[in-house]
Design a protein around this motif. Structure first.
Motif, PDB file in Angstrom:
ATOM      1  N   VAL A 101      33.329  44.653  28.699  1.00 58.31           N
ATOM      2  CA  VAL A 101      34.622  44.789  27.544  1.00 58.31           C
ATOM      3  C   VAL A 101      35.457  43.333  27.724  1.00 58.31           C
ATOM      4  N   GLU A 102      35.446  42.880  29.011  1.00 56.95           N
ATOM      5  CA  GLU A 102      36.290  41.433  29.458  1.00 56.95           C
ATOM      6  C   GLU A 102      35.860  40.453  28.494  1.00 56.95           C
ATOM      7  N   HIS A 103      34.456  40.457  27.962  1.00 59.98           N
ATOM      8  CA  HIS A 103      33.855  39.619  27.279  1.00 59.98           C
ATOM      9  C   HIS A 103      33.863  39.733  25.616  1.00 59.98           C
ATOM     10  N   LEU A 104      34.163  40.809  25.269  1.00 63.02           N
ATOM     11  CA  LEU A 104      34.254  41.163  23.777  1.00 63.02           C
ATOM     12  C   LEU A 104      35.633  41.103  23.192  1.00 63.02           C
ATOM     13  N   SER A 105      35.616  40.641  21.915  1.00 65.22           N
ATOM     14  CA  SER A 105      36.561  40.366  21.144  1.00 65.22           C
ATOM     15  C   SER A 105      37.288  41.596  20.709  1.00 65.22           C
ATOM     16  N   VAL A 106      38.712  41.811  20.647  1.00 63.76           N
ATOM     17  CA  VAL A 106      39.159  43.026  20.482  1.00 63.76           C
ATOM     18  C   VAL A 106      39.341  43.349  18.958  1.00 63.76           C
ATOM     19  N   ASP A 107      39.251  42.334  18.271  1.00 68.48           N
ATOM     20  CA  ASP A 107      39.178  42.596  16.886  1.00 68.48           C
ATOM     21  C   ASP A 107      38.184  42.915  16.223  1.00 68.48           C
ATOM     22  N   ARG A 108      36.907  43.087  16.861  1.00 68.39           N
ATOM     23  CA  ARG A 108      35.574  43.391  16.069  1.00 68.39           C
ATOM     24  C   ARG A 108      35.512  44.903  16.020  1.00 68.39           C
ATOM     25  N   GLU A 109      35.209  45.494  14.856  1.00 62.27           N
ATOM     26  CA  GLU A 109      34.577  46.769  14.784  1.00 62.27           C
ATOM     27  C   GLU A 109      33.148  46.850  15.501  1.00 62.27           C
ATOM     28  N   LEU A 110      33.288  47.340  16.559  1.00 61.34           N
ATOM     29  CA  LEU A 110      32.116  47.440  17.244  1.00 61.34           C
ATOM     30  C   LEU A 110      31.564  48.907  17.598  1.00 61.34           C
ATOM     31  N   TYR A 111      30.308  49.181  17.524  1.00 57.83           N
ATOM     32  CA  TYR A 111      29.929  50.509  17.811  1.00 57.83           C
ATOM     33  C   TYR A 111      28.520  50.201  18.757  1.00 57.83           C
ATOM     34  N   MET A 112      28.690  50.218  19.859  1.00 61.48           N
ATOM     35  CA  MET A 112      27.586  49.534  20.855  1.00 61.48           C
ATOM     36  C   MET A 112      27.049  50.643  22.057  1.00 61.48           C
ATOM     37  N   GLY A 113      25.891  50.711  21.981  1.00 57.45           N
ATOM     38  CA  GLY A 113      25.237  51.811  23.082  1.00 57.45           C
ATOM     39  C   GLY A 113      23.767  51.470  23.005  1.00 57.45           C
ATOM     40  N   SER A 114      22.983  52.732  23.060  1.00 60.81           N
ATOM     41  CA  SER A 114      21.598  52.766  22.795  1.00 60.81           C
ATOM     42  C   SER A 114      21.257  53.437  21.409  1.00 60.81           C
ATOM     43  N   PRO A 115      20.854  52.373  20.449  1.00 65.94           N
ATOM     44  CA  PRO A 115      20.481  52.746  19.068  1.00 65.94           C
ATOM     45  C   PRO A 115      19.348  53.779  19.147  1.00 65.94           C
ATOM     46  N   GLU A 116      19.448  54.762  18.179  1.00 63.38           N
ATOM     47  CA  GLU A 116      18.556  55.951  17.833  1.00 63.38           C
ATOM     48  C   GLU A 116      18.371  56.148  16.492  1.00 63.38           C
ATOM     49  N   GLU A 117      17.256  56.241  16.134  1.00 66.86           N
ATOM     50  CA  GLU A 117      16.993  56.729  14.640  1.00 66.86           C
ATOM     51  C   GLU A 117      17.477  58.111  14.303  1.00 66.86           C
ATOM     52  N   PHE A 118      17.952  58.443  13.252  1.00 63.69           N
ATOM     53  CA  PHE A 118      18.473  59.760  12.801  1.00 63.69           C
ATOM     54  C   PHE A 118      17.445  60.814  12.783  1.00 63.69           C
TER      55      PHE A 118
END
Length: 766
Positions: free
Chosen positions: A205-222
């Protein structure tokens, strides 16, 4: 001659004349040459109107202002008086100032972690998660659906009161939006059956921009594949930005009403995609969210997969033991990484120092540690302590030599082992070194870098052929100061009322007159916010004759005298009958007579109490956090310290007048609520052994049962006159021994006692 004079005058006045002429010419060119019709009486408005197409077209006075309608004639201005109305003064608005500068400047912390747990796992996996990540992160909050009466110690738990998974997830997001969305930039949610490498998630998180709308993790299909987009699988955790949560906030209620999933992570993913059009990603701007799925009954030490070594989260974790094994494995990786970085920096410093003016001497040893302290005068020279493996030649009590024990013995043993280990790293495999003995040892504490050691070691050196010999080797070591951490303390003020408790026995009656005289000048006359209470202690025989022969009658009369002298002062007193005077038994009686928020100061009758110390008592005693045990300055026996001399009226704080009595634990500052909570924790031990109340004092029970910070420090404002304590052999052996030692050390300094012995021997010899 006249012509030359004329030329000189013309030469000086010429520029002035030319300038004036040029000014007139430019002013005439800037004026519009128009004729203005003079208004006639009675036909003023008509003439002005008729001149619009003639002479007045486009012409106006240079100083006039065009209104955009030259046909209309301005009416004469009539002044109007506006009556003065006094403005009613309104109540001044209270200016809100934030408690912290960061709040006022809009500064936020970087990361908050939310752990999703349940009533079945909070005491097992939940505790394991807390122990492995809480000390690496700013805040960790545990969210559960059940309301447990007993919450594990050291965990911040939020209970929603509903075990439904979707509802619990909804309440968690809403709680975060209500309480933390304005304080943090990133929100990390993870289940309690996943191990999180806290340092790596914080570095991400120290290297991520704070103004981005970000949803980050392990992507899975519904499930079913009927919906486009991907959600973040909850087992490996997911990271949400503050911007994304703020955009989702108005639609959270809609998501609750449209529950189309049975899994909380899938429900949250649908909500985010539907209302923010943001999909789960595992990579953003070159930064990857590494995760690893752990096999059943797998051993972390046997995992060779590179993905496992780079993972931020590992899932699933079956039990707390496996969680701790994972934590040890990843901690060793991070520790080795840190050591490699230190070695790299040290090598760079050495390479750069070659180019410095002083060459390699500019690089201090050890590389990367602050240079040694340089004394400016002889009074600032740091002293070295000499030691062997069994003894140290610098003792607290001033003795020339004492046994090396406790933490000092462990320190010396560790330093010797480290020296042998480092020598073998340097010379192996050519030579192998073994310790035979420590010849000389020196150490000193340098406040700028840490503890320095110099060791003269006798070593046995064995070469590759098996030949050995004994050598002497001098080594230097430094134990550097670690990272200094500022520990936040609760807020306290100096406005708290102090209840001073003075126990009195028959032997203490002679001190009460002096005590009341000093206390009256320091507290009664200055209206100090303190209440004085005396505790009269009778033994069973004295209590039988209290009606006709009260041993404390003079003390009670003195109290009445001071109450009449100071009408606003009341000095309560309590009578207690006991065979063995125990601090705990006294406080049990007093505690029941005061509210829980009462601040007590337990002292002795020959202690001089002033406002300076009472303020420190207030500041150092923190409710539900810390208790304060000051070390008073004990005056020496005046017959010893002022031998054959009249004692002074006031005793200064010097080494020949007294000492800080480390053997005494009579004075204590603490809150009643802390005492009551501590006493409740020792109920089981008291039921097993009732004599424990007499074998312990207030200091002992706070250390063993309270769980609070016990702050003990020298107190220069707390003086105590010399007195010979009557040590009660009925108390515990430890308390009795401390009393005897205090009496012995309070007689005088070593030099004063030695002088008395010398004079006595001289007298005997003559």
């Amino acid at each position: 001659m006249r012509f030359s004079v004329f030329i000189s005058v013309l030469r000086s006045l010429g520029p002035v004349v030319i300038g004036i002429s040029l000014g007139f010419t430019l002013s005439l060119l800037s004026v519009s040459w128009t004729e203005e019709a003079c208004p006639l009486e009675g036909k003023e408005g008509e003439d002005v109107a008729s001149g619009q197409d003639g002479l007045l077209k486009g012409a106006r006075k240079p100083s006039s202002i065009s209104t955009g309608n030259d046909v209309e004639f301005e009416e004469d201005f009539e002044p109007r008086i506006v009556p003065y109305k006094q403005v009613q003064p309104s109540a001044p608005k209270k200016v809100f100032r934030a408690k912290y500068i960061s709040t006022e400047l809009g500064m936020r912390e970087r990361l908050i972690v939310g752990v999703l747990t349940s009533k079945n796992t909070i005491n097992t996996l939940g505790v394991a998660v807390n122990r492995t990540i809480s000390h690496h992160l700013d805040i960790v909050v545990f969210f559960t659906g059940s309301r447990n009466r007993k919450v594990p110690h050291g965990m911040f738990v939020v209970s929603h009161g509903d075990e439904r998974l979707i509802w619990n997830m909804f309440q968690t997001i809403r709680y975060v939006l209500d309480h933390y969305v304005n304080e943090y930039d990133w929100f990390y949610f993870v289940q309690d059956d996943a191990y999180t490498e806290a340092d790596r998630i914080r570095e991400l998180v120290e290297h991520l921009s704070v103004d981005r709308e970000l949803y980050m993790g392990s992507p899975e299909e519904f499930i079913g594949g009927e919906m486009e987009g991907k959600y973040c699988y909850g087992g490996f955790g997911y990271l949400l930005s503050r911007s994304l949560l703020l955009r989702l906030q108005p639609f959270l209620e809609n998501c609750r009403n449209d529950i189309l999933s049975s899994r909380p992570d899938e429900w949250l993913g649908r909500c985010i995609i539907d209302y923010t059009s943001t999909n789960c990603v595992s990579e953003y701007e070159g930064l990857e969210y590494h995760h690893y799925e752990l096999g059943k009954n797998s051993d972390p030490n046997k995992e060779q997969n590179e993905k496992f070594k780079r993972a931020l989260t590992v899932h699933p974790v079956s039990d707390p033991e496996q969680m701790y094994r994972l934590h040890r494995y990843f901690s060793e990786i991070e520790l080795q990484k840190t050591y490699n970085e230190i070695a790299k920096l040290q090598a760079e410093i050495k390479n750069v120092s070659v180019l410095a003016f002083e060459g390699n001497r500019s690089a201090q040893w050890p590389v990367g540690v602050n240079p040694p302290f340089e004394a400016k005068s002889r009074f600032e020279v740091l002293k070295w302590e000499y030691f062997t493996e069994e003894e140290i030649y610098s003792c607290i009590d001033g003795a020339p030599k004492c046994e090396l024990r406790g933490i000092d013995k462990l320190d010396v043993a560790e330093v010797i082992d480290t020296a042998i280990e480092e020598l073998n790293k340097k010379y192996m495999p050519t030579l192998h070194l073994k310790k035979q003995q420590l010849i000389n040892g020196y150490r000193r504490f340098d406040p700028t870098r840490g503890m320095e050691y110099t060791l003269d070691l006798q070593l046995e050196v064995v070469n590759q052929k098996g030949h050995s010999r004994s050598i002497t080797k001098r080594v230097h070591l430094v134990r550097p100061l670690s990272l200094i951490e500022i520990i936040p303390m609760p807020y306290v003020t100096e406005a708290t009322r102090v209840h001073i408790i003075i126990p009195l026995t028959a032997e203490d009656r002679s001190y009460i007159n002096h005590f009341l005289e000093v206390f009256a000048s320091n507290a009664f006359e200055t209206s100090e916010n303190a209440i004085l209470t005396f505790l009269f202690i009778y033994d069973p025989e004295e209590a039988q004759h209290v009606n006709h022969n009260d041993i404390f009658i003079d003390a009670k009369n003195q109290i009445n005298v001071y109450e009449r002298k100071y009408p606003t002062v009341k000095i309560p007193w309590i009578s207690v009958k006991t065979e063995i005077p125990s601090q705990i038994k006294f406080m049990d009686i007093i505690s029941k007579k005061h509210p829980v928020d009462t601040l007590f100061f337990l002292a002795h009758v020959n202690t001089n109490i002033n406002a300076e110390f009472l303020n420190r008592c207030r500041m150092n005693s923190i409710n539900n956090w810390q208790v304060f045990f000051p070390i008073h300055f004990q005056e020496y026996n005046p017959d010893v310290s002022y031998h054959n001399q009249p004692p002074p009226a006031t005793v200064d704080l010097v080494k020949d007048a007294g000492h800080f009595d480390r053997r005494s634990f009579d004075e204590a500052c603490f809150y009643n609520s802390d005492y009551m909570a501590t006493r409740s924790r020792m109920v089981a031990d008291v039921q097993e052994n009732e004599d424990i109340l007499e074998s312990l004092d207030i200091y002992d029970i706070f250390v063993k049962y309270s769980g609070l910070h016990v702050f003990r420090a020298v107190e220069p404002a707390l003086h105590q006159q010399y007195r010979y304590q009557s040590c009660n052999p009925k108390l515990s052996e430890d308390i009795y021994h401390r009393c005897i030692q205090s009496n012995m050390e309070g007689l005088g300094s070593r030099s004063q006692l030695a002088m008395l012995l010398f004079e006595q021997e001289q007298g005997n010899s003559t």
